[in-house]
Design a protein around this motif. Sequence first.
Motif, PDB file in Angstrom:
ATOM      1  N   LEU B  23       0.831  -1.207   0.000  1.00  0.00           N
ATOM      2  CA  LEU B  23       0.000   0.000   0.000  1.00  0.00           C
ATOM      3  C   LEU B  23       0.863   1.254   0.000  1.00  0.00           C
ATOM      4  N   ALA B  24       1.829   1.290   0.900  1.00  0.00           N
ATOM      5  CA  ALA B  24       2.673   2.479   1.007  1.00  0.00           C
ATOM      6  C   ALA B  24       3.467   2.689  -0.282  1.00  0.00           C
ATOM      7  N   ALA B  25       3.963   1.603  -0.865  1.00  0.00           N
ATOM      8  CA  ALA B  25       4.776   1.730  -2.076  1.00  0.00           C
ATOM      9  C   ALA B  25       3.930   2.184  -3.266  1.00  0.00           C
ATOM     10  N   MET B  26       2.682   1.709  -3.362  1.00  0.00           N
ATOM     11  CA  MET B  26       1.833   2.152  -4.473  1.00  0.00           C
ATOM     12  C   MET B  26       1.568   3.648  -4.372  1.00  0.00           C
ATOM     13  N   GLY B  27       1.335   4.120  -3.158  1.00  0.00           N
ATOM     14  CA  GLY B  27       1.114   5.555  -2.959  1.00  0.00           C
ATOM     15  C   GLY B  27       2.336   6.353  -3.366  1.00  0.00           C
ATOM     16  N   GLU B  28       3.504   5.881  -2.936  1.00  0.00           N
ATOM     17  CA  GLU B  28       4.747   6.593  -3.244  1.00  0.00           C
ATOM     18  C   GLU B  28       5.036   6.557  -4.738  1.00  0.00           C
ATOM     19  N   LEU B  29       4.654   5.454  -5.388  1.00  0.00           N
ATOM     20  CA  LEU B  29       4.846   5.350  -6.836  1.00  0.00           C
ATOM     21  C   LEU B  29       4.110   6.484  -7.548  1.00  0.00           C
ATOM     22  N   VAL B 189       0.441  13.819  -4.060  1.00  0.00           N
ATOM     23  CA  VAL B 189       1.009  13.724  -2.710  1.00  0.00           C
ATOM     24  C   VAL B 189      -0.061  13.252  -1.724  1.00  0.00           C
ATOM     25  N   LEU B 190      -1.276  13.805  -1.856  1.00  0.00           N
ATOM     26  CA  LEU B 190      -2.363  13.394  -0.964  1.00  0.00           C
ATOM     27  C   LEU B 190      -2.665  11.906  -1.147  1.00  0.00           C
ATOM     28  N   PHE B 191      -2.676  11.465  -2.395  1.00  0.00           N
ATOM     29  CA  PHE B 191      -2.928  10.044  -2.663  1.00  0.00           C
ATOM     30  C   PHE B 191      -1.851   9.178  -2.007  1.00  0.00           C
ATOM     31  N   GLY B 192      -0.608   9.612  -2.146  1.00  0.00           N
ATOM     32  CA  GLY B 192       0.493   8.872  -1.524  1.00  0.00           C
ATOM     33  C   GLY B 192       0.338   8.817  -0.015  1.00  0.00           C
ATOM     34  N   GLY B 193      -0.069   9.929   0.570  1.00  0.00           N
ATOM     35  CA  GLY B 193      -0.267   9.966   2.016  1.00  0.00           C
ATOM     36  C   GLY B 193      -1.371   9.018   2.441  1.00  0.00           C
ATOM     37  N   ALA B 194      -2.485   9.051   1.704  1.00  0.00           N
ATOM     38  CA  ALA B 194      -3.625   8.207   2.067  1.00  0.00           C
ATOM     39  C   ALA B 194      -3.245   6.732   2.001  1.00  0.00           C
ATOM     40  N   CYS B 195      -2.525   6.359   0.959  1.00  0.00           N
ATOM     41  CA  CYS B 195      -2.119   4.951   0.822  1.00  0.00           C
ATOM     42  C   CYS B 195      -1.182   4.539   1.955  1.00  0.00           C
ATOM     43  N   ALA B 196      -0.218   5.415   2.274  1.00  0.00           N
ATOM     44  CA  ALA B 196       0.701   5.097   3.368  1.00  0.00           C
ATOM     45  C   ALA B 196      -0.084   4.939   4.666  1.00  0.00           C
ATOM     46  N   GLY B 197      -1.082   5.799   4.852  1.00  0.00           N
ATOM     47  CA  GLY B 197      -1.906   5.713   6.055  1.00  0.00           C
ATOM     48  C   GLY B 197      -2.645   4.392   6.136  1.00  0.00           C
ATOM     49  N   LEU B 198      -3.187   3.940   5.008  1.00  0.00           N
ATOM     50  CA  LEU B 198      -3.870   2.638   4.982  1.00  0.00           C
ATOM     51  C   LEU B 198      -2.899   1.524   5.361  1.00  0.00           C
ATOM     52  N   GLY B 199      -1.685   1.612   4.818  1.00  0.00           N
ATOM     53  CA  GLY B 199      -0.676   0.603   5.147  1.00  0.00           C
ATOM     54  C   GLY B 199      -0.374   0.582   6.638  1.00  0.00           C
ATOM     55  N   GLY B 200      -0.258   1.778   7.224  1.00  0.00           N
ATOM     56  CA  GLY B 200       0.010   1.862   8.656  1.00  0.00           C
ATOM     57  C   GLY B 200      -1.126   1.266   9.468  1.00  0.00           C
ATOM     58  N   ALA B 201      -2.365   1.600   9.075  1.00  0.00           N
ATOM     59  CA  ALA B 201      -3.522   1.092   9.810  1.00  0.00           C
ATOM     60  C   ALA B 201      -3.622  -0.422   9.680  1.00  0.00           C
ATOM     61  N   PHE B 202      -3.199  -0.954   8.542  1.00  0.00           N
ATOM     62  CA  PHE B 202      -3.219  -2.404   8.375  1.00  0.00           C
ATOM     63  C   PHE B 202      -2.290  -3.069   9.389  1.00  0.00           C
ATOM     64  N   LEU B 203      -1.178  -2.385   9.679  1.00  0.00           N
ATOM     65  CA  LEU B 203      -0.261  -2.899  10.709  1.00  0.00           C
ATOM     66  C   LEU B 203      -0.915  -2.891  12.086  1.00  0.00           C
ATOM     67  N   SER B 204      -1.488  -1.744  12.446  1.00  0.00           N
ATOM     68  CA  SER B 204      -1.961  -1.597  13.825  1.00  0.00           C
ATOM     69  C   SER B 204      -3.322  -2.259  14.049  1.00  0.00           C
ATOM     70  N   LEU B 205      -4.082  -2.485  12.981  1.00  0.00           N
ATOM     71  CA  LEU B 205      -5.414  -3.071  13.166  1.00  0.00           C
ATOM     72  C   LEU B 205      -5.474  -4.543  12.801  1.00  0.00           C
ATOM     73  N   VAL B 206      -4.609  -5.005  11.904  1.00  0.00           N
ATOM     74  CA  VAL B 206      -4.731  -6.380  11.422  1.00  0.00           C
ATOM     75  C   VAL B 206      -3.499  -7.207  11.768  1.00  0.00           C
ATOM     76  N   ARG B 219       9.351   0.138   7.862  1.00  0.00           N
ATOM     77  CA  ARG B 219       8.651  -0.351   6.680  1.00  0.00           C
ATOM     78  C   ARG B 219       8.456   0.725   5.619  1.00  0.00           C
ATOM     79  N   GLY B 220       8.337   1.978   6.054  1.00  0.00           N
ATOM     80  CA  GLY B 220       8.201   3.075   5.103  1.00  0.00           C
ATOM     81  C   GLY B 220       9.433   3.204   4.216  1.00  0.00           C
ATOM     82  N   TRP B 221      10.593   2.976   4.801  1.00  0.00           N
ATOM     83  CA  TRP B 221      11.837   3.068   4.027  1.00  0.00           C
ATOM     84  C   TRP B 221      11.937   1.911   3.048  1.00  0.00           C
TER      85      TRP B 221
END
Lengths: 359, 304
Positions: B23-29, B189-206, B219-221
Motif C-alpha cells: 500500500l505504502a509503495a503504491m502511494g509513493e509510486l 502527494v495526498l494520494f500517496g499519504g492516504a495509501c501510506a496511512g492505509l498501510g500503517g492502519a493495516f499494521l496496527s489493526l490487522v 517499513r516506510g523506508w
Amino acid sequence: MKKRTFLASAAAAAALIAANPALAQDPVKVGFIYVGPIGDGGWTYEHDQARLAVEEHFGDQVETIYQESVPEGADAERALTQMALQGADLIFTTSFGYMDPTINVAAKFPDVKFEHATGYKTADNVGVYSARFYEGRAVQGHIAGKLTQSNKVGYIASFPIPEVIRGINSAYIHAKKANPDVEFAIVWAYTWFDPAKEADAAKALIEQGADVILQHTDSTAPQAAAAEAGNVYTFGQASDMAEYAPMPRVSSIIDNWAPYYIDRVQAVIDGTWTSDNTWDGIGPGMVKIGEISDAVPAEVKAEAEALRDSIAAGEYHPFTGPLKKQDGSDWLAEGETADDGTLAGMNFYVEGITGEIPN
Amino acid sequence: MFGSIDPLVLIASLMVASTPILLAAMGELVTEKSGVLNLGVEGMMIVGAVAGFITAVETGSPALGFIAAAVGAAILSALFAVLTLVFLSNQVATGLGLTLFGLGVSSLMGQGYNGVRPPSSPRVTIPGLSDIPVFALHPMVYISLLLVVAVWWVLRSTRPGLILRAVGESHDSAHALGYSVRGTRFAAVLFGGACAGLGGAFLSLVIVPQWTEGMTAGRGWIALAIVVFASWRAWRVLLGAYLFGGVTVLQLNLQAAGVAIPVELLSMSPYLITIVVLVIISSDRRRAAANAPASLGRSFHASS
C-alpha cells in the motif's frame, strides 16, 4: 536594544548567575540510551520507569535526559558522544549492542561514568549490570511444560548473545523436567523491537503447532498475535504486560531497575562511584515474577511459586547438574551448579534442544 | 523436510504480511510519478497506524479506522505538499522532517492506547471458497491488489494518468500546455499519504493488532526502496512488496520448522532476494532510466 547595551546586560546576567551559588550548582545529569521507544511496553518501558523513579527520588538534585530508538552499532557512538558533550555525568546504555560503543566513548570522556546493561566489558569509568533473567525463565519453562498440549513450545529469540541463550537453556531444562515430551521451536528474529516481525514470528510458530510462546523481544506484539489466535499461552517479557492477562499472558518476568539506578546515581552524587559488575536475580528483587493468572491450574501455579521461592532463597540454582551440552558432552555433574563465568559467556545449547545457534 | 508448513496458510500469511508495504509503495509510486520525492512515507504510515487505531477503538468500527487512517496521513502529507509545492522547500529535507514529525506526533497521539485491543475486523467470506486460507483474508488485502490494477491502468491508459506522468517528466512543458502542475502534484502527494496511512492502519489493526510507538519499524523506508528498485512500475512494485513480505514470512516459517539452513542467511534473505530480483528485471539501464520521472525531486515555479 543596542548591541553594546545587550552585551553589557548579558555579561551582568552571567555575573549574577555565577555569583548566586543556588543557581550555579549543577544538578547531576543522568543520561539514558534506549534501544526502542519508551512506549514499547517491555524492555525500554521498564528502563524508562526506572528513570522516572530516579527523578522522583532525587527531585532537583538530578536532571535526566534520554534518547530513544538508538540503533546498536556505529550510530550509538554518535548518540553517546553527544550525550557526554551535553554534560551528562552518568550514562546508562541499556542494550547489549551498545557494549563496544560504550567502551569507545568512555575512553574519550574519562570524567563521565558509564553503566552498560547486559554486557561484560568494563573500564575504570564503565560498570556493567544485568539481571539473572534465566531465574525467571526457569519458572516460565516449568509453567510452559505443564501447559502445552501439543508439546511444542515456540520461542522468539532476538540475537544469539549469551543472555538470550541462557534464557532458552533455562526455560528448556525446566520445561523438560515438567514434561519429558516437550520440544522447543526457536525463531531468531534478529531484532529487539519490530512489532510486525515479532507478530509474524509468533504466527509462524502458532501455525506450526506451538501452543505456548516465549519471547525475548521487547514489544507486546507476540501477545497480541497470540490473543488473536486464541488458546495460546504467552509470558510477559521485561515488563508485566498485564493488559494481556489472564489470557494469553499467564505470567511474566519483570525487570526492576529502579533500586539499582537510584543506588548508582547516589554513588555519583556522593563521589563514591566505582566501576562495578552487578548481576542480581529474583532474590535481591532485580527480577520479579509477574502474577500467575487463573488460566494456570492451581497446582501448577503452586509448583511455579515454590520454584520461584527456592531460587530466591538461594536453595536452588536453575543450572544444576546433571546437565549435558547439546553435542552430548558432559557439562555439569550431579549436584554441580554452573559458575557465573560460564553463564556470562554461554554459547551452547543444553542437550535436547534441536537446531544450531547462529554465529 | 517442510512437514509442518501448510503451503496455503503460508501464502495467506505472506499476502497479509506484504500488504502494508504494498500500500505504502503504491502511494509513493504515484507521488514520484508526478515528480515529487516524498521521503516521509515512514512518518505518514505511523500517523495512519495511530489515527486508524484510535478511531477503530473509539468507534468500534475497523472500516472507519481505515478511513481515518487515510485521512489522517493525507492531512500530514498535505503539510508536505504545502511546504514543497507552495513554499518550494527542499523535498528531501522536508520529507525527512515529515518522518521525524510523524513519529513524534504519533507517539503523542497514542498516549493512553498502549495495550488496548482494537475491534477485530471481519474476514471476507465467499461461499465455498472461504475454507481455503487465501480466500478468507482481510478485505484490505484484496483492496490493495485492486489498487495495483487501478494504478497501473490509470497511469497507462487514462487522461489523468497521462497528465500526471507529463507533470512528472517535464513540469515546464506540462505547464506550457496549460496543465496545473501544482494541482496535479498536490493530488498525487495526498494520494500517496492516504495509501501510506492505509498501510500503517493495516499494521496496527490487522497484523499486530495493537498500538506501539514506532511500530512501523522502517517499513516506510522499505516501501521507498522498492519503488526505486521496481523502476516505477506498478507490477514490479507488487512483485517487490510480495517478495519482501513473502520471504520475511517464509524465513520465519522455515526457522520455526527447524529447517537446517543457517539462520543468518535466512534473516538477510528478504533484503537480498528482493534487491537481486528487482535489479535483474530492471537491469536494462536505458529503459529503467527512461521510466524514472525526469523531474523527480525538482521544485517547480511558474516563473522559471
